[in-house]
Enzyme design. Structure first.
Site, PDB file in Angstrom:
ATOM      1  N   GLU A 113       0.849  -1.204   0.000  1.00 23.53           N
ATOM      2  CA  GLU A 113       0.000   0.000   0.000  1.00 23.53           C
ATOM      3  C   GLU A 113       0.875   1.242   0.000  1.00 23.53           C
ATOM      4  O   GLU A 113       2.059   1.157   0.313  1.00 23.53           O
ATOM      5  CB  GLU A 113      -0.810   0.066   1.309  1.00 23.53           C
ATOM      6  CG  GLU A 113      -1.803  -1.016   1.474  1.00 23.53           C
ATOM      7  CD  GLU A 113      -2.342  -1.057   2.909  1.00 23.53           C
ATOM      8  OE1 GLU A 113      -2.063  -0.139   3.704  1.00 23.53           O
ATOM      9  OE2 GLU A 113      -3.032  -2.025   3.212  1.00 23.53           O
ATOM     10  N   LYS A 115       2.369   4.602   1.577  1.00 23.95           N
ATOM     11  CA  LYS A 115       2.585   5.110   2.936  1.00 23.95           C
ATOM     12  C   LYS A 115       2.300   6.619   2.882  1.00 23.95           C
ATOM     13  O   LYS A 115       3.099   7.401   2.356  1.00 23.95           O
ATOM     14  CB  LYS A 115       4.010   4.847   3.418  1.00 23.95           C
ATOM     15  CG  LYS A 115       4.214   5.282   4.861  1.00 23.95           C
ATOM     16  CD  LYS A 115       5.520   4.805   5.412  1.00 23.95           C
ATOM     17  CE  LYS A 115       5.666   5.049   6.902  1.00 23.95           C
ATOM     18  NZ  LYS A 115       5.193   6.322   7.410  1.00 23.95           N
ATOM     19  N   ASP A 117       1.817  10.434   3.932  1.00 23.47           N
ATOM     20  CA  ASP A 117       2.587  11.293   4.825  1.00 23.47           C
ATOM     21  C   ASP A 117       1.635  12.311   5.446  1.00 23.47           C
ATOM     22  O   ASP A 117       1.552  13.452   5.001  1.00 23.47           O
ATOM     23  CB  ASP A 117       3.689  11.979   4.020  1.00 23.47           C
ATOM     24  CG  ASP A 117       4.794  12.459   4.915  1.00 23.47           C
ATOM     25  OD1 ASP A 117       4.774  12.134   6.115  1.00 23.47           O
ATOM     26  OD2 ASP A 117       5.687  13.170   4.423  1.00 23.47           O
ATOM     27  N   CYS A 406      28.299  37.174  17.730  1.00 21.43           N
ATOM     28  CA  CYS A 406      26.912  37.091  17.264  1.00 21.43           C
ATOM     29  C   CYS A 406      26.728  38.005  16.043  1.00 21.43           C
ATOM     30  O   CYS A 406      27.044  39.201  16.128  1.00 21.43           O
ATOM     31  CB  CYS A 406      25.956  37.520  18.376  1.00 21.43           C
ATOM     32  SG  CYS A 406      24.253  37.595  17.801  1.00 21.43           S
TER      33      CYS A 406
END
Ligand code: IVH
Length: 682
Positions: A113, A115, A117, A406
């Protein structure tokens, strides 16, 4: 029209609509025009409004929604909702088939079958009428989403034919077709909201909307693939699906009975080619033993059935050039490297950027600017770099040095021992960290202020109106009305404009006001303390009851709470040591935010386990430990980590350690099984 006449007409309309609905949504062969269909439905809705006593749970009028679900009721699954064993390897599928073949002999037959999602769902029918739809949740218990599922046209509200059991459950997957996904994301972006990353997330988010009218607009679909309790008269899985199909269920035509591994791979190959043409996403193929008796003989492991395996399609992969790297700062201050690439076509879209995850991945890949890299896209929208093509490496290419400051605020980055990510420690003044904290605060599982979204938060921050979560509660109507912002186009987003008109402002302020009734556990989660997720916030709430108790708790007190270890305890202490955070808490409290647990907040299903303390040990075939713990708490019991004289019962699964057994026996604590526990709850 009198009641009798109306009743007759309702019946006629219902039968007609049901028939056209099935032709359109399940058989894909419309029998009347959309306009005519809408007319019939409208007539029915009007009749039901006039004669409310005629509205039934299987009326097609539910398709348009209108019912509001405030809290999705938790429901325990009659049969645990297991997951599937996954593999990407052809070899493993062959090995699985050989094993099964050996075990069940030469009459082995399989069903292949698709699958899907999407989101798993269990539908319960009583006397042929849809009574309950429940999500998977943790496999032991899910959430009831019946009103929302009733809006999905391919889910029959009443079954056709006869022969179905008085009560049975059928399971399948709710999916959002790709077209509906694109439409939905377009609307989201136009309205200044963040688009969903993939159809699966969109389907799952849609199922949890409170207003079923909104769900109806999303155009979800549902395919069924299993009947966990089996149905009389069917000896095979295939037969039972075909019977279910005759009752009106949407069973995919992409299904095949296979005798040999060759047949199985032929089906897999055909679907792998055809899947791009499907109107929805699949992520592989499920192979199941067809005979139900053989399925039973093979049984399940703790997580998945032995009689099934999922073969997942490998993500698609392409090669392209790495041009440069940007560094993005997230809510927690974690810095993520993002690669800029020469645009390349991958799985139907042009990819220009890909994530490199963290400094270690960059070091392990030893990636250099100018390299040809391989980019992959799995189920997610964001592609990732998975390897470097060293054949094209030139010695002049520059090695990538991870940034040490940063990129947003210039603060030196830090990395804690044992952690992978580099962080910007400037929690309170670094713009993306502030915006991220605000977004987390308003999110659905936190304060659930859904009248604000990412775009609006960014706007309020950029316009200097909101710097911390406490500022949200100072916003006024006059301040907000008429605000406007144009967001420039970026790679990911189109240009968009947000403007605050009367209705928007009223919605925002109402949303903020309603958040004052959010329980303390979610408030605690909303604060965004690192490592304090939903579950830990709940445990802390149960253990400490109020923010005041939590504020005075020391390290030793903190690690006494369930699920709180060294790392979490330290993070909580660090958070409360920062005076800025304390100030925010004071301000929130002064505005009426909940900072202590209310009695009524511990929504108990029963008090059957009141006064009992359980210690869970060993493994369980059918249930997850967290699921069992939740059930214990919901019925008034407590969980503890170790056996002591205070323990009422030790709940033992398989492989209970000998030490634990000795301790329980020496203290005279009874050792019980999961069946004993379930008995106590009846
Ligand atoms: S059978 C015990 N069949 O995949 C297994 N599952 O990883 C019963 N899924 O949670 C499930 N398509 O949501 C089955 N044709 C299919 C499926 C399928 C998708 C999902 C399902 C399950 C997950 C397992």
């Amino acid at each position: 029209m009198n009641l009798t006449e109306a009743g007759k007409h309702v019946q006629e309309l219902t039968a007609l609509i049901r028939q056209h609905n099935h032709s359109y949504y399940v058989l894909s062969t419309p029998t009347i025009s959309d306009y005519e269909f809408d007319q019939l439905l409208e007539e029915l809705i009007n009749l039901e409004k006039e004669f409310p006593e005629l509205a039934s749970p299987d009326s097609p009028s539910h398709r348009v929604g209108g019912e509001i679900t405030k809290d999705f009721k938790p429901v325990k699954h009659k049969f645990p909702m297991l997951s599937l064993n996954n593999t990407y390897s052809v070899e493993e599928v062959k090995e699985w088939e050989e094993r099964i073949h050996k075990l069940i002999g030469k009459n082995a037959e399989y069903v292949c079958e698709l699958k899907y999602d999407g989101v798993a769902i269990g539908l319960t029918y009583r006397n042929g009428i849809l009574m309950q739809a429940v999500t998977r949740g943790d496999g032991v218990q899910g959430d009831e989403v019946t009103a929302n599922v009733r809006t999905i046209h391919s889910v029959p509200l009443r079954l056709n034919g006869a022969g179905f059991p008085d009560e049975f459950e059928i399971r399948g997957e709710i999916i959002l077709p790709r077209k509906s996904f694109e439409n939905l994301n377009k609307i989201k972006v136009d309205e200044g909201d963040e688009p969903f990353a993939n159809p699966r997330n969109a389907a799952s988010g849609s199922l949890k909307l409170q207003d079923s009218k909104e769900v109806a607009k999303r155009r979800l679909d549902c395919y069924l693939y299993s009947l966990p309790g089996n149905i009389p008269g069917s000896e095979t899985h295939y037969e039972s699906l075909m019977t279910a199909k005759s009752w009106g269920f949407n069973i995919s035509g992409y299904i095949a009975r296979c005798k040999t591994i060759g047949d199985i791979f032929e089906f897999i190959d055909n679907c792998n080619t055809a899947r791009h043409e499907f109107p929805f996403d699949i992520d592989g193929i499920v192979i199941k033993v067809n005979s139900l008796v053989q399925q039973q003989e093979l049984g399940n492991t703790s997580k998945s059935p032995r009689w099934a395996i999922a073969y997942k399609f490998k993500a698609e992969r392409v090669a392209t050039k790495l041009l440069s790297i940007d560094y993005q700062v997230g809510r927690t201050g974690a810095v993520t490297p993002v690669a800029n690439l020469t645009p390349v076509l991958l799985a139907g879209t042009v990819v220009k950027r890909a994530t490199l995850h963290n400094a270690d991945i960059i070091a392990n890949l030893d990636v250099r600017i100018g390299d040809i890299v391989f980019v992959e896209k799995g189920g997610e929208i964001i592609p990732k770099i998975v390897s470097v093509d060293l054949d094209h490496r030139n010695p002049s290419f520059i090695r990538v040095e991870f940034v040490n400051k940063c990129p947003e605020c210039g603060t030196s980055l830090t990395r804690k021992e044992g952690e992978i990510a580099w962080y910007c420690p400037n929690e309170v003044n670094c713009p993306p960290q502030i915006k991220g904290k605000l977004e987390h605060f308003i999110s659905r599982k936190a304060m659930n202020i859904d009248s604000l979204g990412e775009g609006k938060i960014e706007m309020l921050f950029d316009l200097n109106l909101v710097h911390s979560v406490a500022d949200l509660y100072d916003l006024t109507y006059d301040q907000l009305l008429g605000l406007e912002k144009v967001f420039a186009q970026t790679d990911e987003k189109k240009e968009r404009k947000i403007s605050f008109r009367e209705k928007t402002v009223a919605n925002i302020l109402n949303g903020i006001e309603s958040s004052k009734s959010v329980g303390f556990d979610r408030v605690l989660f909303s604060l965004g303390i690192r490592y304090v997720g939903e579950t830990v916030a709940k445990r802390l709430t149960v253990h400490f009851n109020s923010i005041d108790n939590l504020l005075i708790a020391g390290y030793k007190d903190l690690i006494e709470a369930e699920e709180v270890g060294e790392k979490i305890a330290q993070s909580i202490l660090d958070f409360f040591r920062n005076p800025k955070n304390i100030e925010i808490i004071h301000r929130l409290r002064s505005k009426g935010i909940q900072f202590e647990m209310k009695e009524a907040q511990q929504v108990l299903k029963s008090d059957k386990l009141k006064g009992m303390t359980f210690v869970i040990t060993g493994t369980f075939d059918q249930f997850s430990r967290d699921g069992i713990k939740k059930v214990i708490e919901e019925n008034g019991g407590k969980n503890a980590g170790s056996i002591s004289s205070k323990t009422t019962f030790v709940l033992a699964g398989e492989n209970m350690g000998p030490e634990k057994r000795k301790k329980a026996e020496s203290l005279g604590v009874p050792i019980i099984s999961i069946d004993n526990l379930l008995q106590m709850l009846i």
